[in-house]
Scaffold this active site. Structure first.
Site, mmCIF file in Angstrom:
data_model
loop_
_atom_site.group_PDB
_atom_site.id
_atom_site.type_symbol
_atom_site.label_atom_id
_atom_site.label_comp_id
_atom_site.label_asym_id
_atom_site.label_seq_id
_atom_site.Cartn_x
_atom_site.Cartn_y
_atom_site.Cartn_z
ATOM 1 N N GLN A 1 35.741 24.177 160.935
ATOM 2 C CA GLN A 1 35.961 22.857 160.325
ATOM 3 C C GLN A 1 37.244 22.914 159.491
ATOM 4 O O GLN A 1 37.403 23.799 158.650
ATOM 5 C CB GLN A 1 34.779 22.494 159.427
ATOM 6 C CG GLN A 1 33.450 22.367 160.168
ATOM 7 C CD GLN A 1 33.357 21.124 161.037
ATOM 8 O OE1 GLN A 1 34.221 20.263 160.997
ATOM 9 N NE2 GLN A 1 32.299 21.032 161.813
ATOM 10 N N TYR B 1 25.974 23.561 171.190
ATOM 11 C CA TYR B 1 27.372 23.631 170.715
ATOM 12 C C TYR B 1 27.420 24.161 169.270
ATOM 13 O O TYR B 1 27.991 23.526 168.385
ATOM 14 C CB TYR B 1 28.054 22.255 170.754
ATOM 15 C CG TYR B 1 27.741 21.367 171.947
ATOM 16 C CD1 TYR B 1 28.471 21.468 173.127
ATOM 17 C CD2 TYR B 1 26.731 20.412 171.879
ATOM 18 C CE1 TYR B 1 28.189 20.633 174.202
ATOM 19 C CE2 TYR B 1 26.445 19.577 172.952
ATOM 20 C CZ TYR B 1 27.183 19.692 174.123
ATOM 21 O OH TYR B 1 26.903 18.864 175.185
ATOM 22 N N ASN C 1 27.821 27.526 162.108
ATOM 23 C CA ASN C 1 28.105 26.768 160.885
ATOM 24 C C ASN C 1 26.883 26.008 160.384
ATOM 25 O O ASN C 1 26.441 26.175 159.241
ATOM 26 C CB ASN C 1 29.261 25.806 161.177
ATOM 27 C CG ASN C 1 29.691 25.006 159.969
ATOM 28 O OD1 ASN C 1 29.913 25.545 158.901
ATOM 29 N ND2 ASN C 1 29.802 23.693 160.131
ATOM 30 N N GLU D 1 25.975 28.384 172.525
ATOM 31 C CA GLU D 1 27.427 28.252 172.391
ATOM 32 C C GLU D 1 28.054 28.982 173.567
ATOM 33 O O GLU D 1 27.569 30.051 173.965
ATOM 34 C CB GLU D 1 27.914 28.841 171.059
ATOM 35 C CG GLU D 1 29.425 28.963 170.911
ATOM 36 C CD GLU D 1 30.166 27.647 171.083
ATOM 37 O OE1 GLU D 1 31.158 27.627 171.824
ATOM 38 O OE2 GLU D 1 29.759 26.639 170.474
ATOM 39 N N ASP E 1 26.453 18.873 168.340
ATOM 40 C CA ASP E 1 27.795 18.678 167.776
ATOM 41 C C ASP E 1 28.778 18.872 168.928
ATOM 42 O O ASP E 1 29.477 19.881 169.003
ATOM 43 C CB ASP E 1 28.025 19.711 166.654
ATOM 44 C CG ASP E 1 29.348 19.492 165.917
ATOM 45 O OD1 ASP E 1 30.071 18.531 166.252
ATOM 46 O OD2 ASP E 1 29.662 20.298 165.026
ATOM 47 N N CYS F 1 32.807 14.043 166.633
ATOM 48 C CA CYS F 1 34.221 13.960 166.237
ATOM 49 C C CYS F 1 34.926 12.837 166.984
ATOM 50 O O CYS F 1 36.144 12.688 166.877
ATOM 51 C CB CYS F 1 34.918 15.301 166.480
ATOM 52 S SG CYS F 1 34.862 15.854 168.201
ATOM 53 N N GLU G 1 34.939 11.482 161.712
ATOM 54 C CA GLU G 1 33.794 12.346 162.006
ATOM 55 C C GLU G 1 32.548 11.595 161.552
ATOM 56 O O GLU G 1 32.494 11.090 160.433
ATOM 57 C CB GLU G 1 33.938 13.658 161.242
ATOM 58 C CG GLU G 1 33.009 14.745 161.689
ATOM 59 C CD GLU G 1 33.679 15.750 162.620
ATOM 60 O OE1 GLU G 1 32.982 16.682 163.035
ATOM 61 O OE2 GLU G 1 34.880 15.600 162.919
#
Length: 368
Positions: A190, A218, A223, A239, A301, A326, A360
């Site tokens: 980020q 994802y 995070n 991921e 995400d 995003c 976002e």
């Protein structure tokens, strides 16, 4: 000295305009009151990249105007962290008199942290040799003697020399907890550290009273997975990018989190595995029994392209859906499917990229 200018008086009006724009964009859906999370008005970017311009003995950073492509000199960059701004002039001054460091240097990338660490990548249009390595080690020592916690990377075509590590260790505060994250050069992190903390806190608040397990697609470097882990019995996260998976495993260990498992898989493959369409050896190799999970909540995400229709249909199978986006336009497309079965109960705007058109967003959906 040349500095790109931020008119901080413009910050609140631009944020208000974004809030109005995202509400208009999603006006076809029934949404609760928008929660708006502001950024610092300056020194908010943890990353920055600059081209390096050579003019006789002079050496300076340049950027390009997005519209005209004209170059302009940059000595300070108020959008970037204070750490980057402090280091920018000192780095070039130190490089300037040393031919081994300045010769054919064409770009410098900075990755900084709220925790005080910084990583500098120097990119060259030539192969790097032992002379470069010796000079770079001295440069690193000199800057660390000045008080920086700095590591250096030299890059050229098919070359990467690391002094002494290619990552930084970030620490983010989530309510009353501090989480540690390994952030690797050229991997996604980020960009706005202060807003990243607010996003994590919002996600934790949304899932405060959850039951069962969490599935996350994802997940990047873990995070959100790490911050959300205390709200669930177990977290199963996927991921595809190997550097991100490796960082996630490191982050799980360093934070002493025992209920998170990361699988290296695409969201599309995982959708097939969940539906029983295909068997995947990597799941067997990691002793992952998908049937043993009781996932009532899914966290997504996705990249800017959003989720494909098949993934959207799979996501509909969960009682609670948390979606960080995003790209609100692809979010709108995905919501057209997700709201067939779910209501939007939380709606947030996170100003990761002040003074730009980028937005976002976060939505929480609960089964009707």
């Amino acid at each position: 000295m040349t500095s790109t200018v931020l008119n901080t008086a413009d910050y609140q009006p631009q944020l208000d305009e974004k809030a109005a724009r995202i509400q208009d964009l999603l006006s076809d859906f029934e949404t609760p009151e928008l929660e708006v999370f502001a950024s610092p008005a300056e020194h908010y970017r943890m990353r920055a990249e600059f081209r390096v311009w050579h003019e006789g003995e002079e050496l300076y950073y340049i950027m390009f105007n997005q519209h005209t492509r004209e170059k302009y000199r940059v000595d300070q960059f108020p959008a970037a962290s204070r750490l980057i701004n402090d280091l920018m002039p000192m780095l070039l001054e130190a490089i300037k008199p040393i031919k081994a460091l300045r010769h054919k240097l064409f770009q410098v990338d900075f990755l900084s942290t709220l925790s005080g660490e910084i990583l500098v990548s120097m990119l060259y249009h030539r192969q790097l040799d032992d002379e470069w390595t010796v000079a770079a080690k001295k440069l690193k020592q000199r800057l660390n003697d000045e008080g920086f916690k700095l590591n250096l990377i030299g890059r050229a075509r098919k070359m990467k020399i690391v002094l002494d590590q290619d990552y930084v260790i970030e620490q983010l505060n989530v309510h009353d907890k501090t989480l540690t994250y390994k952030q690797v050069e050229n991997s996604f992190t980020q960009p706005n550290g202060e807003v990243a903390q607010k996003m994590l806190e919002w996600a934790v608040d949304c899932t405060q009273d959850s039951a069962g397990d969490l599935l996350e697609l994802y997940c990047g470097n873990g995070n959100f997975s790490l911050a959300l882990a205390p709200n669930f019995e177990r977290v199963l996260a996927t991921e595809l990018a190997k550097p991100s998976v490796d960082s996630a495993q490191y982050n799980i260990a360093v934070n002493n989190i025992e209920n998170v498992q990361i699988i290296r898989m695409s969201a599309e493959d995982f959708t097939d595995a969940m539906a029983g369409k295909r068997e995947f050896r990597r799941l067997k190799d990691q002793n992952v029994d998908l049937q043993s999970y009781n996932c009532n909540t899914i966290f997504v995400d996705p990249p800017r392209s959003g989720m494909d229709d098949g993934t959207c249909r799979m996501v509909q199978g969960y009682d609670n859906i948390m979606y960080i986006s995003c790209n609100p336009e692809t979010l709108r497309d995905n919501l057209a499917i997700l709201t067939e079965t779910h209501n939007i109960t939380r709606f947030a705007l996170f100003d990761q990229f002040p003074y730009t058109h980028h937005m976002e967003a976060g939505v929480l959906l609960e089964r009707k």
